[in-house]
Design a protein around this motif. Structure first.
Motif, PDB file in Angstrom:
ATOM      1  N   UNK A  37       1.005  -1.256   0.291  1.00  0.00           N
ATOM      2  CA  UNK A  37      -0.278   0.014   0.079  1.00  0.00           C
ATOM      3  C   UNK A  37       0.911   0.944  -0.280  1.00  0.00           C
ATOM      4  N   UNK A  38       1.680   1.725   0.670  1.00  0.00           N
ATOM      5  CA  UNK A  38       2.679   2.316   1.096  1.00  0.00           C
ATOM      6  C   UNK A  38       4.111   2.428  -0.479  1.00  0.00           C
ATOM      7  N   UNK A  39       3.953   1.655  -0.892  1.00  0.00           N
ATOM      8  CA  UNK A  39       4.619   1.420  -2.274  1.00  0.00           C
ATOM      9  C   UNK A  39       3.430   2.034  -3.438  1.00  0.00           C
ATOM     10  N   UNK A  68       3.184  -7.832 -10.849  1.00  0.00           N
ATOM     11  CA  UNK A  68       3.908  -9.188  -8.945  1.00  0.00           C
ATOM     12  C   UNK A  68       2.457  -9.348  -7.767  1.00  0.00           C
ATOM     13  N   UNK A  69       1.686  -8.833  -8.156  1.00  0.00           N
ATOM     14  CA  UNK A  69       1.075  -9.325  -7.094  1.00  0.00           C
ATOM     15  C   UNK A  69      -0.707 -10.042  -8.381  1.00  0.00           C
ATOM     16  N   UNK A  70      -1.325 -11.054  -7.757  1.00  0.00           N
ATOM     17  CA  UNK A  70      -2.331 -11.632  -8.231  1.00  0.00           C
ATOM     18  C   UNK A  70      -3.224 -11.257  -8.758  1.00  0.00           C
ATOM     19  N   UNK A  71      -4.154 -11.329  -9.684  1.00  0.00           N
ATOM     20  CA  UNK A  71      -4.855 -10.111  -9.837  1.00  0.00           C
ATOM     21  C   UNK A  71      -6.209 -10.334  -9.442  1.00  0.00           C
ATOM     22  N   UNK A  72      -6.719 -11.012  -7.608  1.00  0.00           N
ATOM     23  CA  UNK A  72      -7.176 -10.439  -7.242  1.00  0.00           C
ATOM     24  C   UNK A  72      -7.261 -10.563  -5.812  1.00  0.00           C
ATOM     25  N   UNK A  73      -5.576  -9.821  -6.176  1.00  0.00           N
ATOM     26  CA  UNK A  73      -5.363  -8.938  -4.849  1.00  0.00           C
ATOM     27  C   UNK A  73      -5.617  -7.698  -4.073  1.00  0.00           C
ATOM     28  N   UNK A  74      -6.753  -7.954  -3.318  1.00  0.00           N
ATOM     29  CA  UNK A  74      -7.156  -5.878  -2.863  1.00  0.00           C
ATOM     30  C   UNK A  74      -5.843  -4.976  -3.145  1.00  0.00           C
ATOM     31  N   UNK A  75      -4.538  -4.994  -3.101  1.00  0.00           N
ATOM     32  CA  UNK A  75      -4.092  -3.608  -3.211  1.00  0.00           C
ATOM     33  C   UNK A  75      -4.064  -3.691  -4.800  1.00  0.00           C
ATOM     34  N   UNK A  76      -3.362  -4.241  -4.895  1.00  0.00           N
ATOM     35  CA  UNK A  76      -3.912  -3.755  -6.353  1.00  0.00           C
ATOM     36  C   UNK A  76      -5.581  -3.428  -7.081  1.00  0.00           C
ATOM     37  N   UNK A  77      -6.229  -4.094  -6.397  1.00  0.00           N
ATOM     38  CA  UNK A  77      -7.863  -3.461  -7.606  1.00  0.00           C
ATOM     39  C   UNK A  77      -7.820  -2.322  -6.863  1.00  0.00           C
ATOM     40  N   UNK A  79      -4.849   0.144  -6.214  1.00  0.00           N
ATOM     41  CA  UNK A  79      -4.010   1.067  -6.616  1.00  0.00           C
ATOM     42  C   UNK A  79      -4.019   1.239  -8.276  1.00  0.00           C
ATOM     43  N   UNK A  80      -5.089   0.257  -8.784  1.00  0.00           N
ATOM     44  CA  UNK A  80      -5.495   0.511 -10.276  1.00  0.00           C
ATOM     45  C   UNK A  80      -6.705   1.398 -10.306  1.00  0.00           C
ATOM     46  N   UNK A  81      -7.479   1.475  -9.090  1.00  0.00           N
ATOM     47  CA  UNK A  81      -8.511   2.691  -9.559  1.00  0.00           C
ATOM     48  C   UNK A  81      -7.746   3.955  -9.020  1.00  0.00           C
ATOM     49  N   UNK A  82      -6.537   4.046  -8.407  1.00  0.00           N
ATOM     50  CA  UNK A  82      -6.270   5.789  -7.895  1.00  0.00           C
ATOM     51  C   UNK A  82      -4.964   5.478  -9.350  1.00  0.00           C
ATOM     52  N   UNK A  83      -4.665   4.895  -9.462  1.00  0.00           N
ATOM     53  CA  UNK A  83      -3.414   5.221 -10.874  1.00  0.00           C
ATOM     54  C   UNK A  83      -4.651   5.635 -12.107  1.00  0.00           C
ATOM     55  N   UNK A  84      -5.913   5.467 -12.153  1.00  0.00           N
ATOM     56  CA  UNK A  84      -6.818   5.503 -13.712  1.00  0.00           C
ATOM     57  C   UNK A  84      -6.976   7.341 -12.542  1.00  0.00           C
TER      58      UNK A  84
END
Length: 88
Positions: A37-39, A68-77, A79-84
């Motif tokens: 999350x911090x990264x 590097x993360x699984x597609x269902x990882x909550x941090x990934x989900x 972060x994708x929204x935040x990047x968008x």
């Protein structure tokens, strides 16, 4: 990040918020230490603060960490929204 002292990098990152190289390095240390999350927060903040080639470099770093993360990882989900949001 080989050859860099994590404590030194994190100290530099806290005082040089606009140094993209240091911020990228700090995000790598955070990610590898488990602070996903911090990264992502650090990198997405850099996306918001930069433009042009620098912004693209940071965006590509975020995407490389996504891989590097699984597609269902909550941090990934999250972060994708935040990047968008940061990009548009």
């Amino acid at each position: 990040i080989s050859g860099y002292d994590p404590s030194e990098v994190m100290a530099q990152a806290s005082i040089t918020c606009d140094d993209v190289v240091i911020q990228l390095r700090a995000a790598d240390f955070e990610f590898l230490s488990g602070d996903i999350k911090g990264a992502f927060a650090r990198l997405i903040r850099m996306v918001q603060l930069t433009s042009g080639d620098t912004r693209e470099r940071v965006r590509l770093q975020v995407i490389s960490l996504f891989a590097m993360l699984e597609s269902d990882d909550p941090e990934l989900i999250t972060a994708r929204s935040a990047l968008a949001r940061a990009l548009f």
